[in-house]
Design an enzyme around this catalytic site. Sequence first.
Site, PDB file in Angstrom:
ATOM      1  N   ARG A  20      32.858  43.493  37.924  1.00 48.50           N
ATOM      2  CA  ARG A  20      33.205  41.940  38.183  1.00 48.50           C
ATOM      3  C   ARG A  20      33.982  41.687  39.400  1.00 48.50           C
ATOM      4  O   ARG A  20      35.226  42.384  39.383  1.00 48.50           O
ATOM      5  CB  ARG A  20      33.974  41.280  36.841  1.00 48.50           C
ATOM      6  CG  ARG A  20      33.224  41.225  35.602  1.00 48.50           C
ATOM      7  CD  ARG A  20      33.753  40.586  34.476  1.00 48.50           C
ATOM      8  NE  ARG A  20      33.109  40.510  33.272  1.00 48.50           N
ATOM      9  CZ  ARG A  20      33.279  39.695  32.098  1.00 48.50           C
ATOM     10  NH1 ARG A  20      34.571  39.291  32.349  1.00 48.50           N
ATOM     11  NH2 ARG A  20      32.506  39.896  31.080  1.00 48.50           N
TER      12      ARG A  20
ATOM     13  N   ASP B  63      36.642  39.190  41.789  1.00 52.60           N
ATOM     14  CA  ASP B  63      37.311  38.180  41.737  1.00 52.60           C
ATOM     15  C   ASP B  63      37.059  36.657  42.614  1.00 52.60           C
ATOM     16  O   ASP B  63      36.162  37.249  43.754  1.00 52.60           O
ATOM     17  CB  ASP B  63      38.843  38.359  42.030  1.00 52.60           C
ATOM     18  CG  ASP B  63      39.468  39.315  40.946  1.00 52.60           C
ATOM     19  OD1 ASP B  63      39.117  39.311  39.854  1.00 52.60           O
ATOM     20  OD2 ASP B  63      40.339  40.071  41.398  1.00 52.60           O
TER      21      ASP B  63
ATOM     22  N   TYR C 184      34.220  50.254  47.543  1.00 54.05           N
ATOM     23  CA  TYR C 184      34.696  49.036  48.064  1.00 54.05           C
ATOM     24  C   TYR C 184      34.804  49.319  49.600  1.00 54.05           C
ATOM     25  O   TYR C 184      35.637  50.313  49.918  1.00 54.05           O
ATOM     26  CB  TYR C 184      35.847  48.424  47.482  1.00 54.05           C
ATOM     27  CG  TYR C 184      35.473  47.352  46.185  1.00 54.05           C
ATOM     28  CD1 TYR C 184      35.245  46.107  46.147  1.00 54.05           C
ATOM     29  CD2 TYR C 184      35.454  48.020  45.011  1.00 54.05           C
ATOM     30  CE1 TYR C 184      35.092  45.468  44.927  1.00 54.05           C
ATOM     31  CE2 TYR C 184      35.060  47.453  43.808  1.00 54.05           C
ATOM     32  CZ  TYR C 184      34.966  46.179  43.821  1.00 54.05           C
ATOM     33  OH  TYR C 184      34.768  45.690  42.500  1.00 54.05           O
TER      34      TYR C 184
ATOM     35  N   ARG D 258      42.994  45.500  46.019  1.00 56.40           N
ATOM     36  CA  ARG D 258      43.882  44.732  46.959  1.00 56.40           C
ATOM     37  C   ARG D 258      45.345  44.925  46.779  1.00 56.40           C
ATOM     38  O   ARG D 258      46.064  44.670  47.842  1.00 56.40           O
ATOM     39  CB  ARG D 258      43.434  43.196  46.564  1.00 56.40           C
ATOM     40  CG  ARG D 258      42.147  42.672  46.880  1.00 56.40           C
ATOM     41  CD  ARG D 258      41.946  41.463  46.013  1.00 56.40           C
ATOM     42  NE  ARG D 258      42.675  40.476  46.200  1.00 56.40           N
ATOM     43  CZ  ARG D 258      42.752  39.219  45.284  1.00 56.40           C
ATOM     44  NH1 ARG D 258      41.908  39.204  44.513  1.00 56.40           N
ATOM     45  NH2 ARG D 258      43.698  38.368  45.754  1.00 56.40           N
TER      46      ARG D 258
END
Length: 284
Positions: free
Chosen positions: A61, A63, A124, A212
Amino acid sequence: MSDEVQPGYVRLRLDLSYDGREFSGWAKQAGGRRTVQGEIEDALRTVTRSRETYELTVAGRTDAGVHARGQVAHVDLPREVWAEHGTKLLKRLAGRLPRDVRVWALREAPSGFNARFSAIWRRYAYRVTDNPGGVDPLLRAHVLWHDWPLDVDAMNEAARGLLGEHDFAAYCKKRAGATTIRTLQELSLARGADGIITAAVRADAFCHNMVRSLIGALLFVGDGHRPPDWPGKVLAAGVRDSAVHVVRPHGLTLEEVGYPADDQLAARNREARNKRSLPGAGCC
């Protein structure tokens, strides 16, 4: 927990990408907010002329504002629906979906496949530039501007101290009942010829805000505000540090999801559902 496909249904794997700017994340939400899951499920219901909404399960999932180039999901459709629409379903979805989300492949999944629990890693990329003039306007939705010069070598030195299996509670937003133990397999940064610094981040799974937050810590090292050993000390402390900023989402893209060989999918599915603990950790 059993993950067998119900009799009369077929499991399909979807490979997809999206520009996260206008989405409130992947998962459907109350209040009519626009989400990637909602758009695809609505399109699927429309093109199959179904009254039922067939729910998607996703590998990771994302954001609000986060992009994906190599996202994976699965959906279980009635066999008669798949038989009727299968050969034309991909093209029909292309005509129905908005332009900021695309399904690139849609096919029957092998036995034991679960987009979330069968995955063995997610990769990522986070992109940032320290160009004093700012970000190329054509890239502004995908690259963060950091207004201090960045030392990539120092950032890589700091990153090496974070690799391996750890409790990443200091870099995650805690969720009730969820573990923050993860295995960080890769964390490295490279500056391209265009000056953009790309961080490659790969782990077996990620907890909320983990990527992040890690990038936020490395930026503090790169611009000289903290020494290279500081992110490792934060990790060892196990609590959130107010100096670790969760960087903005638009620099982050889910690039790829990895799966084992087909004959290992079911075993990985079962293994991933077990709550993890670090070696030597007590049970209570």
